[in-house]
Motif scaffolding. Sequence first.
Motif, short mmCIF file in Angstrom:
data_model
loop_
_atom_site.label_atom_id
_atom_site.label_comp_id
_atom_site.label_asym_id
_atom_site.label_seq_id
_atom_site.Cartn_x
_atom_site.Cartn_y
_atom_site.Cartn_z
N ALA A 1 0.83 -1.20 0.00
CA ALA A 1 0.00 0.00 0.00
C ALA A 1 0.86 1.26 0.00
O ALA A 1 0.51 2.26 -0.62
CB ALA A 1 -0.93 0.00 1.21
N ARG A 2 1.99 1.22 0.70
CA ARG A 2 2.84 2.41 0.78
C ARG A 2 3.37 2.79 -0.60
O ARG A 2 3.38 3.96 -0.98
CB ARG A 2 3.98 2.17 1.77
CG ARG A 2 4.86 3.37 2.01
CD ARG A 2 5.84 3.09 3.14
NE ARG A 2 5.14 2.91 4.40
CZ ARG A 2 4.85 3.91 5.24
NH1 ARG A 2 5.22 5.13 4.93
NH2 ARG A 2 4.22 3.68 6.36
N LEU A 3 3.82 1.80 -1.37
CA LEU A 3 4.34 2.09 -2.71
C LEU A 3 3.22 2.53 -3.64
O LEU A 3 3.38 3.46 -4.44
CB LEU A 3 5.05 0.86 -3.28
CG LEU A 3 5.68 1.04 -4.67
CD1 LEU A 3 6.64 2.22 -4.68
CD2 LEU A 3 6.40 -0.24 -5.09
N ALA A 4 2.06 1.87 -3.56
CA ALA A 4 0.93 2.28 -4.39
C ALA A 4 0.51 3.71 -4.08
O ALA A 4 0.24 4.52 -4.98
CB ALA A 4 -0.25 1.33 -4.17
N ARG A 5 0.47 4.02 -2.79
CA ARG A 5 0.14 5.39 -2.37
C ARG A 5 1.19 6.37 -2.88
O ARG A 5 0.87 7.47 -3.34
CB ARG A 5 0.05 5.43 -0.85
CG ARG A 5 -0.61 6.66 -0.27
CD ARG A 5 -0.64 6.57 1.24
NE ARG A 5 -1.42 5.43 1.70
CZ ARG A 5 -0.92 4.41 2.39
NH1 ARG A 5 0.37 4.39 2.70
NH2 ARG A 5 -1.69 3.43 2.79
N GLY A 6 2.45 5.97 -2.80
CA GLY A 6 3.52 6.85 -3.26
C GLY A 6 3.46 7.11 -4.75
O GLY A 6 3.69 8.23 -5.21
N ILE A 7 3.15 6.08 -5.53
CA ILE A 7 3.04 6.26 -6.99
C ILE A 7 1.89 7.21 -7.32
O ILE A 7 2.03 8.13 -8.14
CB ILE A 7 2.85 4.91 -7.69
CG1 ILE A 7 4.09 4.02 -7.52
CG2 ILE A 7 2.54 5.11 -9.17
CD1 ILE A 7 3.92 2.62 -8.06
N ALA A 8 0.74 7.00 -6.68
CA ALA A 8 -0.42 7.85 -6.96
C ALA A 8 -0.16 9.29 -6.55
O ALA A 8 -0.47 10.24 -7.30
CB ALA A 8 -1.65 7.30 -6.24
N LEU A 9 0.42 9.49 -5.37
CA LEU A 9 0.73 10.86 -4.94
C LEU A 9 1.83 11.46 -5.79
O LEU A 9 1.87 12.68 -6.01
CB LEU A 9 1.15 10.85 -3.46
CG LEU A 9 0.03 10.51 -2.46
CD1 LEU A 9 0.60 10.42 -1.05
CD2 LEU A 9 -1.08 11.54 -2.51
N GLY A 10 2.74 10.61 -6.29
CA GLY A 10 3.76 11.10 -7.21
C GLY A 10 3.14 11.61 -8.50
O GLY A 10 3.58 12.62 -9.06
N VAL A 11 2.12 10.90 -9.01
CA VAL A 11 1.41 11.36 -10.20
C VAL A 11 0.76 12.71 -9.92
O VAL A 11 0.82 13.64 -10.74
CB VAL A 11 0.36 10.33 -10.64
CG1 VAL A 11 -0.53 10.90 -11.75
CG2 VAL A 11 1.04 9.06 -11.11
#
Length: 556
Positions: free
Chosen positions: A209-219
């Motif tokens: 979840a942390r990486l998925a959250r990071g990718i989305a917030l990065g977008v």
Amino acid sequence: MTAAVAHPGQHRLETASRAGNFTGTGQLLRLYLRRDRVVLPLWVLLLSAPLGSVYIDSIASVYPSAADRAGFADSILASPAQLAMYGPIYNTSLGAVGVWKAGMFYSLIGIATILTVIRHTRAEEETGRGELVAATRVGRFAGLTATLVIAYGGALLTGLIGFASLAGSDLRGTDGDIAGSLAFGLALAGSGAVFAAVAAVCAQLTTGARLARGIALGVLGATFTLRGIGDAQAGDGPAGPLTWLAPQGWSLQVRPFAGDHFAVLGLHVVAVLILTGIAYQLLRHRDLGAGLIAERPGAAAAGPGLNGPFGLAWRLQRGTLVAWTAGLGLYGLIIGSVVHGIGDELGSSQAIRDLITRMGGSASLENSMITYAFTMIGVAAAAYSISAALRLHSEESGQHTETLLTGAVSRTRWAASHLLFALGGPAVALLVAGLLGGLVYGRAAGDIGAKLPDVLAAALIQLPAVWIFAAITVALFGLAPRWTPVAWGVLTAAVAVFLLGAISGAPQWLRDLEPFEHLPKVPGAAFNPAPVLILLAIAAVLITVGLIGFRRRDLR
């Protein structure tokens, strides 16, 4: 040779199979709504209700005439930093000027919907709860569908309440009040829905979840940057191509109260439909708990950096530390670039000068602006502090803590490893923000030797208040672990009091509950160590109580 003809029963079976993918959506929707019964109404109301009472009504009182608003708009259009942060002002009507700074909400609602989607999708699979639910009579698409109903519905509700708030403000009776209010509300809802769909795709890509959250917030961060660069380059001209690459830019180009280009909302609709379809297709072709991005195998043996709880905490926290430091540093850089000559930017409006002076605590507009701006950076640092401290809660909930504590690691030492980042991380981020802001401000003013220490002091004085929120999180973790995430609600309430207290004339006893209210207003006012020492003592007591409670309670 005759063509094969499908039996009617086969069609019924395939239809039933597709319908079965959504079995249990209603039950999961009720479950998710119950889990979000506090958080969901909170972000919906915070991003919608203040639009009329704060933004429109305050602009109406500060800039009552078209000439006043024209001067303000000219100063904004001449400032690339302001254009990059909030976008352009498209005309001098009360509505267009009033909602200009609320353009930041197009990104804030994206953060809210991203966190909501990842929480109910990838986080559920990572903890194993998704597998338990999937073992019952629940279809493959039920969880994602229920989540998107909440995220899209929350975004739409935010837009509708924002529409009602704007339509019921000082805009009543002006030309275009209903159409402009509706345009802003739909643009706000559209931005939230697009980033919810982005998060739905990201949730299918990784196993964490942390990486998925990071990718989305990065977008979201990347699109905000593209939009900011595009608007800064365009100035008062037509929107550039970079602006059209960002959902926030689409929402700005709806131009509420400045033409109301409802057709632009079609971009939001198309993006949501395409991304939602991609999310369902990715979900169809992956295993439960797996991600489409393969995990890299780790080293056969851990390096010396992981030899202890502090090394592990660094490994877990370093990405967040770098991201927050970069973000706050960029904000400090922007503040330093616009604060010099702020008096010219404000024009002849005595009301807004008095407001900034009151909130900044100094007769000097530049000093007051520095104080107020770095208090806002302090609020962001408090959010980072809570996030770092909540790693204690997530590690325990993920059952990683129990494994660590079976070795020669005490509870206090393990908690201290993450507490180091909850306290030290904001200090590093604020130091970087102060250095960058002070250097840019000093260069613009031609006096780095005098301005840099002032800005550094304004940045670092925020730490006692920031640490209060970390301490509250630790106290909740030790005494009532189930309610540890309530720390976000405490910060949200404090921010509401801070932002609205000085404007709305809230009673002083209510404003005293907010820690940033008690900080010395440096560099404009004399430094008083008493409130700083009191805040530090309160933080120390709360942390001590939390650590004692953690040592004495059972692991969850």
